[in-house]
Design an enzyme around this catalytic site. Structure first.
Site, PDB file in Angstrom:
ATOM      1  N   HIS A   9       0.834  -1.204   0.000  1.00 46.46           N
ATOM      2  CA  HIS A   9       0.000   0.000   0.000  1.00 46.46           C
ATOM      3  C   HIS A   9       0.866   1.250   0.000  1.00 46.46           C
ATOM      4  CE1 HIS A   9      -3.013   2.612   2.423  1.00 46.46           C
ATOM      5  NE2 HIS A   9      -3.498   2.497   1.205  1.00 46.46           N
ATOM      6  N   ARG A  10       0.834   2.018  -1.060  1.00 51.35           N
ATOM      7  CA  ARG A  10       1.660   3.234  -1.232  1.00 51.35           C
ATOM      8  C   ARG A  10       3.152   2.888  -1.187  1.00 51.35           C
ATOM      9  NH1 ARG A  10      -1.580   7.126   3.143  1.00 51.35           N
ATOM     10  NH2 ARG A  10      -3.645   6.263   2.724  1.00 51.35           N
ATOM     11  N   GLU A  36       0.346  -0.696  -4.738  1.00 51.16           N
ATOM     12  CA  GLU A  36      -0.819   0.180  -4.848  1.00 51.16           C
ATOM     13  C   GLU A  36      -0.277   1.597  -4.790  1.00 51.16           C
ATOM     14  OE1 GLU A  36      -4.169   2.718  -3.205  1.00 51.16           O
ATOM     15  OE2 GLU A  36      -2.159   2.422  -2.435  1.00 51.16           O
ATOM     16  N   ASP A  38      -1.252   5.931  -5.466  1.00 50.78           N
ATOM     17  CA  ASP A  38      -2.330   6.913  -5.597  1.00 50.78           C
ATOM     18  C   ASP A  38      -1.937   7.967  -6.628  1.00 50.78           C
ATOM     19  OD1 ASP A  38      -3.943   5.937  -3.267  1.00 50.78           O
ATOM     20  OD2 ASP A  38      -2.094   6.460  -2.206  1.00 50.78           O
ATOM     21  N   HIS A  51      -0.822  10.755  -2.337  1.00 51.66           N
ATOM     22  CA  HIS A  51      -2.134  10.343  -1.821  1.00 51.66           C
ATOM     23  C   HIS A  51      -3.116  11.488  -1.672  1.00 51.66           C
ATOM     24  CE1 HIS A  51      -5.151   9.401   1.260  1.00 51.66           C
ATOM     25  NE2 HIS A  51      -5.125   8.191   0.735  1.00 51.66           N
ATOM     26  N   GLU A 111      -4.548   3.758  -8.149  1.00 45.11           N
ATOM     27  CA  GLU A 111      -5.787   4.309  -7.593  1.00 45.11           C
ATOM     28  C   GLU A 111      -5.949   5.750  -8.055  1.00 45.11           C
ATOM     29  OE1 GLU A 111      -6.369   4.462  -3.288  1.00 45.11           O
ATOM     30  OE2 GLU A 111      -8.177   5.652  -3.663  1.00 45.11           O
ATOM     31  N   LYS A 113      -7.267   9.200  -7.836  1.00 48.96           N
ATOM     32  CA  LYS A 113      -7.821  10.012  -6.743  1.00 48.96           C
ATOM     33  C   LYS A 113      -8.691  11.123  -7.327  1.00 48.96           C
ATOM     34  CE  LYS A 113      -6.274   8.242  -2.854  1.00 48.96           C
ATOM     35  NZ  LYS A 113      -7.278   7.579  -1.998  1.00 48.96           N
ATOM     36  N   ASP A 232      -0.097  -2.354   4.601  1.00 49.92           N
ATOM     37  CA  ASP A 232       1.030  -1.512   5.025  1.00 49.92           C
ATOM     38  C   ASP A 232       2.169  -2.369   5.567  1.00 49.92           C
ATOM     39  OD1 ASP A 232      -0.408   0.910   4.573  1.00 49.92           O
ATOM     40  OD2 ASP A 232      -1.426   0.683   6.505  1.00 49.92           O
TER      41      ASP A 232
HETATM   42  O1  G3P Z   1      -6.611   1.194  -2.713  1.00 49.29           O
HETATM   43  C1  G3P Z   1      -6.905   0.957  -1.402  1.00 49.29           C
HETATM   44  C2  G3P Z   1      -6.654   2.126  -0.497  1.00 49.29           C
HETATM   45  O2  G3P Z   1      -5.455   2.744  -0.853  1.00 49.29           O
HETATM   46  C3  G3P Z   1      -7.777   3.137  -0.497  1.00 49.29           C
HETATM   47  O3  G3P Z   1      -7.652   4.137   0.445  1.00 49.29           O
HETATM   48  O4  G3P Z   1      -7.040   6.360   1.289  1.00 49.29           O
HETATM   49  O5  G3P Z   1      -5.387   4.532   1.424  1.00 49.29           O
HETATM   50  O6  G3P Z   1      -5.955   5.568  -0.762  1.00 49.29           O
HETATM   51  P1  G3P Z   1      -6.454   5.185   0.596  1.00 49.29           P
HETATM   52 MG    MG Z   2      -4.842   4.340  -2.129  1.00 49.58          MG
END
Ligand code: G3P
Ligand code: MG
Length: 246
Positions: A9-10, A36, A38, A51, A111, A113, A232
């Site tokens: 994640h990120r 993943e 953003d 993000h 993702e 945004k 994470d």
């Molecule tokens: O893609 C899943 C997750 O990243 C969505 O929420 O706010 O962490 O971008 P957020």
């Molecule tokens: Mg995300």
């Protein structure tokens, strides 16, 4: 049963500043299956990896991403907020991420945004890059803004998309299929309802769930044969996946 994919994640955001090249390098070093990331759009229409719509939390800049040119965004420090040794780290463009990692077999979960700022042209700019780097089969575009996903499929019917959502939607497979989605990306708590996992499987909709950081939930989801987990804590998830699959 296919092995659950471990998606950082990120990037590896607990050891390096989120959504930076160094965070993606660290994730690769851990041995993840995908990233993943953003995506927002600079004032001059370049997809950038960050993000928040605002710059304050993860950079030394101020204001909205959309009000800055790429050149102005590149002036900003995107690492020092996390730890002094990351001073000098920049906001990457999506193209920089692709240029560095396209040669791998990683999955890129982009993702968009586009939920708060609409960013006209974001979908087209992102798809052009996916096509340029020949990554159609290694990319899933997700978004909380499902209009963006429909737009992506109009621009390239082969583009794989996935609905992101928080709510405990009832039998959402028909909705996902109506949008032409490849996958579904629900908040992980909902998958405690066994009929949801079963329903998605019956409808051939791969599940990519987020953001799973507790070992108990990781174990439940890996044992349940979920296709992808966004976390994470990719090092912990790797150990759990290997333990269950060996
Ligand atoms: O893609 C899943 C997750 O990243 C969505 O929420 O706010 O962490 O971008 P957020
Ligand atoms: Mg995300």
């Amino acid at each position: 049963m296919r092995k659950t994919l471990n998606i950082a994640h990120r990037g590896a955001n607990t050891v390096a500043p989120e959504n930076t090249l160094v965070a993606f390098r660290e994730a690769l070093a851990i041995g993840v299956d995908g990233f993943e990331l953003d995506i927002q759009l600079s004032g001059d229409n370049v997809p950038v990896v960050i993000h928040d719509e605002k710059l304050e939390r993860t950079t030394n800049g101020k204001g909205l991403v959309k009000d800055h040119s790429l050149a102005a965004l590149k002036e900003l420090d995107a690492g020092a907020w996390f730890a002094p040794r990351y001073e000098g780290e920049r906001i990457p463009t999506l193209e920089e991420v692709f240029a560095e990692f396209a040669h791998t077999d990683l999955l890129f979960n982009l993702e968009l945004k586009s939920g708060i700022v609409l960013y006209p042209g974001l979908e087209e700019a992102v798809i052009k890059l996916v096509e340029k780097y020949n990554l159609l089969e290694q990319t899933i575009i997700s978004s909380f803004n499902h209009y963006s996903l429909v737009e992506c499929r109009k621009l390239n019917p082969e583009m794989r998309t996935g609905i992101l959502y928080y709510a405990g939607l009832y039998e959402p497979w028909n909705y996902a299929k109506a949008l032409g989605c490849y996958s579904v990306h629900p908040l992980f708590y909902h998958l405690q309802h066994p009929e949801l996992v079963k329903g998605f499987k019956e409808n051939n909709l791969p599940l990519f769930t987020w953001t799973v950081n507790e070992p108990l939930y990781m174990e439940m989801l890996v044992a349940g044969g979920i296709e992808g987990i966004i976390t994470d804590e990719p090092a912990e998830l790797k150990t759990i996946i290997e333990g269950i699959n060996n």
